[in-house]
Design an enzyme around this catalytic site. Structure first.
Site, PDB file in Angstrom:
ATOM      1  N   HIS A  31       0.851  -1.192   0.000  1.00  0.00           N
ATOM      2  CA  HIS A  31       0.000   0.000   0.000  1.00  0.00           C
ATOM      3  C   HIS A  31       0.879   1.232   0.000  1.00  0.00           C
ATOM      4  O   HIS A  31       1.455   1.606   1.035  1.00  0.00           O
ATOM      5  CB  HIS A  31      -0.936   0.024   1.214  1.00  0.00           C
ATOM      6  CG  HIS A  31      -1.917   1.162   1.153  1.00  0.00           C
ATOM      7  ND1 HIS A  31      -3.174   1.035   0.605  1.00  0.00           N
ATOM      8  CD2 HIS A  31      -1.796   2.455   1.532  1.00  0.00           C
ATOM      9  CE1 HIS A  31      -3.797   2.215   0.672  1.00  0.00           C
ATOM     10  NE2 HIS A  31      -2.989   3.087   1.223  1.00  0.00           N
ATOM     11  N   ARG A 124     -10.328   0.720  -6.454  1.00  0.00           N
ATOM     12  CA  ARG A 124     -10.495   1.196  -5.077  1.00  0.00           C
ATOM     13  C   ARG A 124     -11.814   1.936  -4.964  1.00  0.00           C
ATOM     14  O   ARG A 124     -12.109   2.820  -5.777  1.00  0.00           O
ATOM     15  CB  ARG A 124      -9.336   2.099  -4.682  1.00  0.00           C
ATOM     16  CG  ARG A 124      -9.246   2.374  -3.191  1.00  0.00           C
ATOM     17  CD  ARG A 124      -8.159   3.335  -2.917  1.00  0.00           C
ATOM     18  NE  ARG A 124      -7.701   3.376  -1.532  1.00  0.00           N
ATOM     19  CZ  ARG A 124      -7.155   4.443  -0.982  1.00  0.00           C
ATOM     20  NH1 ARG A 124      -6.992   5.525  -1.712  1.00  0.00           N
ATOM     21  NH2 ARG A 124      -6.747   4.430   0.278  1.00  0.00           N
ATOM     22  N   ASP A 257       2.220   3.074   3.128  1.00  0.00           N
ATOM     23  CA  ASP A 257       1.325   4.215   2.865  1.00  0.00           C
ATOM     24  C   ASP A 257       2.126   5.461   2.463  1.00  0.00           C
ATOM     25  O   ASP A 257       1.591   6.581   2.449  1.00  0.00           O
ATOM     26  CB  ASP A 257       0.413   4.553   4.028  1.00  0.00           C
ATOM     27  CG  ASP A 257      -0.682   5.522   3.591  1.00  0.00           C
ATOM     28  OD1 ASP A 257      -1.093   6.384   4.409  1.00  0.00           O
ATOM     29  OD2 ASP A 257      -1.102   5.444   2.412  1.00  0.00           O
TER      30      ASP A 257
END
Ligand SMILES: O=C(O)/C=C(\C=C(/O)C(=O)O)C(=O)O
Length: 304
Positions: A31, A124, A257
């Site tokens: 991610h 997403r 992230d």
């Protein structure tokens, strides 16, 4: 075109530490994002924030600095459904990156095929109200039905309080479903309290549901303080992430992230985030599932 970064927005950490935790060979940062650069890949007019530029070269340098082998690059809302920056990073990754796109119902079948050829393997659906406007559920279900035959999955980003209302929609999705950041639990509440028990039930009752156990820096109320002895940074997040890893070891993923959008109080050292992993996945077997086996099965099944 010049873009002014949202006031108060922190830039990504300029000098992340080398992790003390040695990642297993083939580890996947499952991610992360690329932002622009805006001059080449303009940010979406409908965006709710304007980031600092964070391009593919910096992402790949971080990958190598931390010891990851591959990336999964997730379309960030600041680019809306313009996936060009993410696709450009996939194309230049030498096969070391896969992508998760944002698409609208107007996307053509050829455009979906082109995204697949570039390395996209999912879409997403974002439900975090501070990031996106409402998208009709029928449009999302239509998109999910169109991407299922490609073997793609749906990544969902939502806040824990919204799970009850979204439950029926999520359980109707005809694909594997990957939850961003455990559905953002309120870590001030008990790990065995009703809110997180509902998330555990969501995963237990739906074997197609996976979760990323990432973003302690977004969830933690204790913050990055690396404490002495057995304590560690973001220690209040550990019970939540560890419960998911130990309960569903075949259906968890982890990511940095990077470049950490929308953080205003504290920007994590990505090396410290990697050192957080052994606290939530305490054995080599769990670490290999979390960081290698699971992301490879989902994003590079042809190599498994
Ligand atoms: O990057 C994350 O996973 C979290 C955030 C932002 C986005 O996902 C995005 O803009 O797409 C956030 O919580 O602000």
């Amino acid at each position: 075109m010049q873009f002014e970064k949202t006031p108060g927005w922190l830039d990504w950490h300029a000098a992340p530490s080398k992790p003390r935790f040695r990642l297993p060979a083939g580890a996947v940062d499952a991610h992360c994002h690329v932002f622009g650069p805006g001059a080449e890949f303009p940010y979406a007019p409908e965006r709710k924030y304007t980031p600092c530029d964070a391009g593919k070269a910096e992402l790949f340098a971080l990958r190598d600095q931390l010891g990851f082998a591959r990336n999964v690059i997730v379309q960030a809302t600041c680019h809306g459904a313009d996936n060009r920056a993410m696709v450009d990073a996939l194309i230049h990754s030498g096969g070391k990156a896969r992508g998760v796109a944002t698409v609208r119902r107007s996307i053509t079948d050829q455009e979906l095929q082109d995204l697949h050829a570039a390395g996209v393997r999912g879409v997403r659906f974002n439900f975090v109200k501070r990031l996106v406007d409402f998208t009709p559920r029928d449009e999302l279900l239509e998109i999910a039905a169109r991407i299922a035959p490609l073997g793609w999955h749906v990544v969902i980003y939502f806040e824990a309080a919204d799970l009850p209302e979204l439950w029926d929609f999520f359980t109707a999705l005809p694909t594997p479903v990957v939850v961003d950041h455990m559905g953002r639990p309120d870590v001030a509440k008990p790990v065995d309290g009703p809110e997180f028990e509902l998330f555990v039930k969501f995963m237990r009752d739906n074997p197609n549901v996976w979760s990323k156990v990432s973003c302690p820096e977004r969830l933690s109320l204790t913050g990055p303080k690396a404490l002495d002895g057995e304590q560690n940074a973001y220690r209040d997040v550990v019970p939540f992430a560890r419960r998911i890893v130990e309960t569903f070891p075949e259906r968890v993923l982890w990511g940095t992230d990077w470049p950490h959008p929308n953080l205003k109080d504290h920007m994590p050292d990505d090396g410290l985030l990697v050192d957080f992993i052994p606290h939530i996945a305490p054995t080599a077997e769990l670490q290999k599932k979390l960081l290698v086996d699971n992301p490879m099965r989902l994003y590079w099944p042809e190599e498994c």
